[in-house]
Design an enzyme around this catalytic site. Structure first.
Site, PDB file in Angstrom:
ATOM      1  N   SER A 101       0.848  -1.195   0.000  1.00 34.76           N
ATOM      2  CA  SER A 101       0.000   0.000   0.000  1.00 34.76           C
ATOM      3  C   SER A 101       0.883   1.244   0.000  1.00 34.76           C
ATOM      4  O   SER A 101       1.917   1.281   0.664  1.00 34.76           O
ATOM      5  CB  SER A 101      -0.885   0.026   1.252  1.00 34.76           C
ATOM      6  OG  SER A 101      -1.765  -1.077   1.278  1.00 34.76           O
ATOM      7  N   ASP A 129      -9.190  -4.178   3.185  1.00 34.47           N
ATOM      8  CA  ASP A 129      -8.024  -4.605   2.412  1.00 34.47           C
ATOM      9  C   ASP A 129      -7.189  -5.472   3.352  1.00 34.47           C
ATOM     10  O   ASP A 129      -6.438  -4.960   4.185  1.00 34.47           O
ATOM     11  CB  ASP A 129      -7.218  -3.397   1.930  1.00 34.47           C
ATOM     12  CG  ASP A 129      -6.019  -3.806   1.088  1.00 34.47           C
ATOM     13  OD1 ASP A 129      -5.905  -4.998   0.728  1.00 34.47           O
ATOM     14  OD2 ASP A 129      -5.176  -2.941   0.780  1.00 34.47           O
ATOM     15  N   TRP A 159      -4.900  -9.241   4.152  1.00 31.75           N
ATOM     16  CA  TRP A 159      -4.053 -10.284   3.573  1.00 31.75           C
ATOM     17  C   TRP A 159      -3.790 -11.334   4.636  1.00 31.75           C
ATOM     18  O   TRP A 159      -3.867 -11.087   5.827  1.00 31.75           O
ATOM     19  CB  TRP A 159      -2.756  -9.680   3.078  1.00 31.75           C
ATOM     20  CG  TRP A 159      -1.967  -8.954   4.129  1.00 31.75           C
ATOM     21  CD1 TRP A 159      -1.102  -9.497   5.044  1.00 31.75           C
ATOM     22  CD2 TRP A 159      -2.014  -7.556   4.419  1.00 31.75           C
ATOM     23  NE1 TRP A 159      -0.596  -8.529   5.856  1.00 31.75           N
ATOM     24  CE2 TRP A 159      -1.122  -7.322   5.498  1.00 31.75           C
ATOM     25  CE3 TRP A 159      -2.676  -6.470   3.852  1.00 31.75           C
ATOM     26  CZ2 TRP A 159      -0.906  -6.043   6.034  1.00 31.75           C
ATOM     27  CZ3 TRP A 159      -2.459  -5.204   4.386  1.00 31.75           C
ATOM     28  CH2 TRP A 159      -1.594  -5.006   5.459  1.00 31.75           C
ATOM     29  N   CYS A 192      -7.604  -2.408   7.332  1.00 26.52           N
ATOM     30  CA  CYS A 192      -6.453  -2.881   6.560  1.00 26.52           C
ATOM     31  C   CYS A 192      -5.544  -3.698   7.478  1.00 26.52           C
ATOM     32  O   CYS A 192      -5.215  -3.258   8.579  1.00 26.52           O
ATOM     33  CB  CYS A 192      -5.673  -1.719   5.953  1.00 26.52           C
ATOM     34  SG  CYS A 192      -4.292  -2.235   4.905  1.00 26.52           S
TER      35      CYS A 192
END
Length: 315
Positions: free
Chosen positions: A95, A312, A314, A267
Site C-alpha cells: 500500500s 483490504d 491479507w 487494513c
C-alpha cells in the site's frame, strides 16, 4: 537472451518450497536409488499413508530448491531445466503510505522486514523486504541512490469524495500504511482552510516502546486537530488489548459516525484481525441500532455495497 544468473536472481522464485512439478523434473536426473525412491514413492506418492510426506518434508520444513538439492545430492538437473520448472517471481504489492498532496515527487511504502528460521535451521527473509533493506542508503552516503522497478495500480481503499465526510480507519501494524496517506491528505486539505470531517484511527501494535511506527508524525496531526487516535498496545499490560476492544469501548461514537454517513476502513491481517473487527462492528450496530443479528448484518452489507465499508486484508 537472459543469463542464467540473472534469471535466478530476478525472474524465478528460488526461495519458496518447490511444487510437485519440480520433483517430477528432478526424478529423471536423480541417480541414487534410495533418493529416487524417496521422490517417487514418498514425495510424489498418491497413497494416503504417504500423503503427508510432501507437506511435512517440503512445506513444513520450509525447504527451498537449494535445500532439496542439498538433501538429495545425486539429483543433478540441468540448470536451464530448473529455470523452466521453478515458479516465476511474483510482484510484491504494498500500500502507498503517503499522500501526493504532501509528497508530490515520492511514493512511500511501509513494510516489515520478515526474517525467520526454518525447521531445518536455515535462515530466511522476505524476498522483497530483504532486497529493499539492502538498498537502503547509509547515513552520509554520497553514491547514486539505488533504483527500484515499480508500477502503481489502483487501490480499493479510497477516501470519500467530500473531505467533510467522517472516516474511521482500523489498521494495526503495517495495516497503518494506506491510512497514513489518508491522514496526510486530509491534514493538507484542512491546512488549506477547508472543512474536514473527523479522521479517526484505531492503531495496534505489541509495545509502545518498540512498534509504535510514525508515532511523532501521528502525534503532530493530533496536535493540529487533524486526527483522533486510539492505540491498542497488546503486550504492554497483563491482559492483551487489540483494536477490536477499543472499537467496542467506543461503540456509541462509532455508531454515530456511521449514521452520519461516515466511511469505515480496515487494513491488515485477514486471518484474525479483520474477522474480529467485523464481528465487533456487527455487535456495535446491533446494540447501538437496536437491531437483531440479521438486521445488523444487512446494515453492514449495505455499507459495503455503497463503498462505505472497505476491507483490504491479507493472510
Amino acid at each position: 537472451m537472459v543469463r542464467i544468473r540473472t534469471a535466478l536472481m530476478y525472474y524465478v522464485d528460488i526461495s519458496m518450497p518447490p511444487r510437485m512439478n519440480v520433483f517430477e523434473a528432478l526424478l529423471e536426473y536423480t541417480s541414487d536409488a534410495d533418493e529416487k525412491d524417496f521422490i517417487q514413492n514418498k514425495i510424489m506418492s498418491r497413497d494416503p499413508a504417504q500423503a503427508s510426506t510432501y507437506n511435512d518434508w517440503v512445506r513444513q520444513d520450509g525447504r527451498c530448491i537449494l535445500d532439496v538439492l542439498n538433501a538429495l545430492p545425486s539429483a543433478s538437473p540441468p540448470i536451464d531445466l530448473l529455470v523452466e520448472v521453478l515458479p516465476r517471481l511474483q510482484c510484491r504489492y504494498y500500500s502507498i503510505s503517503s499522500s501526493p498532496k504532501m509528497h508530490a515527487d515520492s511514493v512511500h511504502i511501509t513494510a516489515t522486514l520478515h526474517e525467520y528460521r526454518t525447521r531445518i535451521g536455515r535462515k530466511g527473509a522476505g524476498v522483497a523486504t530483504r532486497w529493499l533493506n539492502q538498498l537502503k542508503p547509509e547515513v552520509g552516503q554520497t553514491k547514486t541512490d539505488p533504483k527500484v522497478p515499480i508500477y502503481i495500480r489502483k487501490s480499493t481503499l479510497r477516501l470519500p469524495l467530500r473531505p467533510v465526510t467522517p472516516i474511521i480507519m482500523v489498521g494495526p501494524g503495517t495495516g497503518l500504511a494506506p491510512f497514513r496517506g489518508f491522514i496526510q491528505q486530509r491534514h493538507q486539505v484542512k491546512s488549506e482552510g477547508r472543512l474536514v470531517g473527523e479522521t479517526r484511527l484505531y492503531f495496534g501494535c505489541r509495545r509502545k516502546s518498540e512498534d509504535f511506527i510514525y508515532r511523532k508524525e501521528l502525534e503532530g496531526y493530533i496536535e493540529a486537530g487533524s486526527l483522533s487516535l486510539r492505540v491498542a498496545f497488546s503486550r504492554d499490560q497483563e491482559k492483551k488489548i487489540y483494536v477490536q476492544h477499543l472499537l467496542a469501548e467506543d461503540g456509541e461514537e462509532v455508531w454515530k459516525i456511521l449514521e452520519s454517513g461516515g466511511h469505515f476502513y480496515v487494513c491488515g491481517d485477514a486471518k484474525n484481525m479483520a474477522r474480529d473487527v467485523h464481528n465487533t462492528l456487527v455487535a456495535i450496530v446491533s446494540k447501538q441500532g437496536s437491531k437483531n443479528e440479521a438486521e445488523a448484518n444487512s446494515y453492514i452489507k449495505s455499507l459495503k455495497t455503497r463503498g462505505r465499508y472497505v476491507v483490504d486484508a491479507w493472510s
